[in-house]
Design an enzyme around this catalytic site. Sequence first.
Site, mmCIF file in Angstrom:
data_model
loop_
_atom_site.group_PDB
_atom_site.id
_atom_site.type_symbol
_atom_site.label_atom_id
_atom_site.label_comp_id
_atom_site.label_asym_id
_atom_site.label_seq_id
_atom_site.Cartn_x
_atom_site.Cartn_y
_atom_site.Cartn_z
ATOM 1 N N LYS A 1 -46.378 91.007 50.597
ATOM 2 C CA LYS A 1 -47.465 92.002 50.597
ATOM 3 C C LYS A 1 -47.590 92.739 49.283
ATOM 4 C CE LYS A 1 -49.960 94.031 53.744
ATOM 5 N NZ LYS A 1 -50.384 95.254 54.385
ATOM 6 N N GLY B 1 -37.837 99.195 51.522
ATOM 7 C CA GLY B 1 -38.847 100.200 51.194
ATOM 8 C C GLY B 1 -38.260 101.385 50.448
ATOM 9 N N GLY C 1 -35.026 93.429 52.234
ATOM 10 C CA GLY C 1 -34.335 92.736 53.312
ATOM 11 C C GLY C 1 -34.368 91.226 53.160
ATOM 12 N N ARG D 1 -24.970 95.838 57.582
ATOM 13 C CA ARG D 1 -25.295 97.272 57.586
ATOM 14 C C ARG D 1 -24.252 98.109 58.320
ATOM 15 N NH1 ARG D 1 -31.939 97.462 57.994
ATOM 16 N NH2 ARG D 1 -32.212 97.327 55.739
#
Length: 371
Positions: free
Chosen positions: A176, A348, A325, A39
């Site tokens: 999830k 996200g 990620g 990053r």
Amino acid sequence: MGGHIPTLDDLGDVRGKRVLVRTDFNVPMENGAITDDFRIRAALPTINWLTEHGATVVTASHLGRPKGAPNPKYSMDAVRARLAELAPGVELLENLRFDPGEEGNDPAFVARLVDGIDAYVDDAFGAAHRAHASIVGPPQTLPSAMGLLLQKEVEVLLGLRNDPKHPFVAVLGGAKISDKLGVVEALLGVVDSLVVGGAMCFTFLAAQGHRIGDSLFEPDQVDTCRRLLSGATEQGKTIHLPDDIVGVDADGNYATFGNELPDGAKGFDIGPGTAAAFSDVIMDARTVFWNGPMGMFEDDRFAAGTRTVAQAMADTKAFTVVGGGDSAAALAQFGLDDDVDHVSTGGGASLELLELGDLPGLEALRKAPNA
Ligand code: ADP
Ligand code: MG
């Protein structure tokens, strides 16, 4: 949506100006050391563009979840040291989330951030889906632009959403399901088929009436999955689900199952037959978006499914995009991160941009004084 999002060229002359760059330096850390500086390196093109054009660059980022209070565990020191090696002379402010004003989007915090600053650049794709102070505040008053990283992310992901080459396949996994059902729904409108693995598949399998043993699943999402499955059929789309599963039996021993799991068994990966079938779908596609590992790949025994899918992503002629990620970490772990077309820096954010076609950070830039 609509309207121009200013780019670096829209900033005008930046020579001698102080430019605040919101970066996503939320890097993985272990015992105070950075384990992957992807990053930080991803922000260098924008930083270098600005310094080459004569600007003084001040970067700012969040790191972890310090929840509005200073915490040495989330200090930017290690990031600052790495940044000094990669881009000497570039400043880095302290963790934005040490102040509750960041997540609270407090105007007083915005005022402190922009004090002494002449222009603002947002290059933090991973945070662009949050209406936080450092994302939506500065463009209210400063000439603003998206950085090169943010610009590339937007081009690639909106390209997938608006104008993909068909067949377009989305491969979804991870843990999830409730976080991702909105995306599944939005993607069903644009993809030709959906491939579902990871813990996510068990809620879909349960919706089809299969026995899933003690695998992870979300009972309150079964109805939604049932609706998505029948909606897909009506639209002539295919949702591919596993027909073999690898995991552990009721005694905790490694085992391979079909798509019916006995009581007490837990599924932790797609089986070899499923992995081969999924990789055929990827090989035949012209566009593939992948989010979420196919299994608990952190454990070697359950990494094979994710590895096979990652290899297919690397081998296919399709335009390949990976978001998330853990999916990106899996690719890197297999040494395949250079073999896909685009690895998104936002988990996200990439899902939300695909789902909604816009993000709060982009909206803010469109309203900047120079837009
Ligand atoms: P991403 O970060 O790529 O969006 P997620 O955060 O949604 O992915 O999910 C990643 C996690 O899902 C990994 O830690 C992985 O171990 C876990 N996972 C995947 N499949 C399973 C499974 N069958 N059972 C339990 N955990 C799983
Ligand atoms: Mg994750």
